[in-house]
Design a protein around this motif. Structure first.
Motif, PDB file in Angstrom:
ATOM      1  N   UNK A  87       0.831  -1.196   0.000  1.00  0.00           N
ATOM      2  CA  UNK A  87       0.000   0.000   0.000  1.00  0.00           C
ATOM      3  C   UNK A  87       0.868   1.248   0.000  1.00  0.00           C
ATOM      4  N   UNK A  88       1.907   1.245   0.799  1.00  0.00           N
ATOM      5  CA  UNK A  88       2.833   2.379   0.853  1.00  0.00           C
ATOM      6  C   UNK A  88       3.475   2.620  -0.503  1.00  0.00           C
ATOM      7  N   UNK A  89       3.970   1.554  -1.121  1.00  0.00           N
ATOM      8  CA  UNK A  89       4.611   1.687  -2.434  1.00  0.00           C
ATOM      9  C   UNK A  89       3.621   2.178  -3.478  1.00  0.00           C
ATOM     10  N   UNK A  90       2.392   1.662  -3.425  1.00  0.00           N
ATOM     11  CA  UNK A  90       1.374   2.068  -4.397  1.00  0.00           C
ATOM     12  C   UNK A  90       0.994   3.532  -4.215  1.00  0.00           C
ATOM     13  N   UNK A  91       0.760   3.946  -2.972  1.00  0.00           N
ATOM     14  CA  UNK A  91       0.390   5.341  -2.713  1.00  0.00           C
ATOM     15  C   UNK A  91       1.488   6.283  -3.195  1.00  0.00           C
ATOM     16  N   UNK A  92       2.740   5.940  -2.929  1.00  0.00           N
ATOM     17  CA  UNK A  92       3.842   6.792  -3.379  1.00  0.00           C
ATOM     18  C   UNK A  92       3.902   6.869  -4.901  1.00  0.00           C
ATOM     19  N   UNK A  93       3.606   5.749  -5.573  1.00  0.00           N
ATOM     20  CA  UNK A  93       3.559   5.760  -7.042  1.00  0.00           C
ATOM     21  C   UNK A  93       2.370   6.586  -7.531  1.00  0.00           C
ATOM     22  N   UNK A  94       1.209   6.406  -6.908  1.00  0.00           N
ATOM     23  CA  UNK A  94       0.007   7.131  -7.317  1.00  0.00           C
ATOM     24  C   UNK A  94       0.190   8.647  -7.190  1.00  0.00           C
ATOM     25  N   UNK A  95       0.898   9.068  -6.132  1.00  0.00           N
ATOM     26  CA  UNK A  95       1.057  10.505  -5.873  1.00  0.00           C
ATOM     27  C   UNK A  95       2.033  11.186  -6.826  1.00  0.00           C
ATOM     28  N   UNK A  96       2.949  10.409  -7.385  1.00  0.00           N
ATOM     29  CA  UNK A  96       4.007  11.016  -8.208  1.00  0.00           C
ATOM     30  C   UNK A  96       3.794  10.843  -9.703  1.00  0.00           C
ATOM     31  N   UNK A  97       2.780  10.071 -10.093  1.00  0.00           N
ATOM     32  CA  UNK A  97       2.539   9.885 -11.521  1.00  0.00           C
ATOM     33  C   UNK A  97       1.553  10.933 -12.023  1.00  0.00           C
ATOM     34  N   UNK A  98       1.446  11.039 -13.339  1.00  0.00           N
ATOM     35  CA  UNK A  98       0.546  12.026 -13.927  1.00  0.00           C
ATOM     36  C   UNK A  98      -0.377  11.331 -14.932  1.00  0.00           C
ATOM     37  N   UNK A  99      -1.691  11.447 -14.759  1.00  0.00           N
ATOM     38  CA  UNK A  99      -2.357  12.146 -13.659  1.00  0.00           C
ATOM     39  C   UNK A  99      -2.262  11.378 -12.339  1.00  0.00           C
TER      40      UNK A  99
END
Length: 262
Positions: A125-137
């Protein structure tokens, strides 16, 4: 089972080389998604990769320990590098205890169950959230394969029950903090399924406690009560749509063939 809403999206599935995880992964591949799975079972991964050759470069398989933060982060980074983004994480990997109550649960068993079912889900979950926050959109969805044991006290042993209660807390906390950013978190409260999680019983089970669980619940007939894995996968396809995920952000959704009865 194909759905256009999943086409072109990138899905990460833990424990994806067997059981429910593999069924979910196959459903997304059939729907035109990119799929990345990891699992600890090398043999299952090799068999799965061979079966999926027809999908060309639409999938990634990797032998990865879900409790190793460095390995988990490396896997997520490799998925983003290959496919450009990650749209959905399915926290599917899980192991069962042997129906021991706290008085007979060994520390090794406790640490192993909590490590895979809860710490592993946290790391992903941590890895996914960090990926979700830094990708566009920005944005993405996390589906957590929980259990009716997340809301009931006597459907498994102490370790498994605690791990799934904890997972539900992680789901709701993540939904609250990250929902406003377009990052959604959902739990599936699964009932009985014919999956690899039953491997835990191969070396024995606490028969006395299993009888107590059976006595506290309606009769369980696998032919009637087991949740069909293909039906469970349809829920994942449905919630790959951000609108559906947003509407159910933080929800715990029962998928249990009404066992135990509501």
């Amino acid at each position: 089972m194909a759905t256009s809403s999943a086409a072109g999206k990138t899905i990460v599935i833990t424990g994806g080389a067997g059981g429910l995880g593999k069924v979910i992964a196959s459903a997304f591949l059939e729907a035109g998604a990119n799929v990345a799975i990891f699992d600890v079972h090398e043999g299952r991964l090799k068999e799965t990769a061979a079966e999926w050759e027809k999908y060309g470069d639409k999938f990634i398989t990797a032998q990865t320990d879900i409790t190793d933060e460095t390995a988990v982060n490396t896997f997520f980074t490799s998925v983003s590098a290959k496919f450009g983004r990650i749209d959905l994480l399915v926290n599917n990997a899980g192991i069962m205890d042997k129906f021991d109550g706290v008085g007979t649960t060994s520390a090794d068993m406790w640490n192993r169950i909590i490590g895979v079912n809860l710490t592993g889900a946290y790391l992903c979950t941590k890895a996914a959230v960090n990926a979700f926050e830094t990708q566009s959109p920005v944005g993405g969805t996390i589906i957590n394969i929980a259990s009716i044991s997340a809301v009931r006290g006597l459907n498994a042993g102490a370790a498994y029950t605690a791990s799934k209660h904890g997972l539900l807390g992680l789901v709701r906390n993540t939904a609250g903090f990250y929902g406003p950013k377009g990052i959604y978190s959902i739990a599936f409260l699964m009932g009985g399924m014919d999956t690899n999680i039953l491997d835990a019983f191969a070396t024995g089970v606490n028969q006395e406690n299993m009888a107590a669980v059976s006595a506290s619940n309606p009769p369980f007939d696998p032919a009637v009560t087991y949740v069909n894995l293909n039906d469970a996968a349809k829920y994942c396809l449905f919630f790959s749509d951000p609108g559906a995920a947003r509407a159910s952000n933080g929800a715990a959704i029962s998928i249990n063939n009404n066992w135990p009865t509501a």
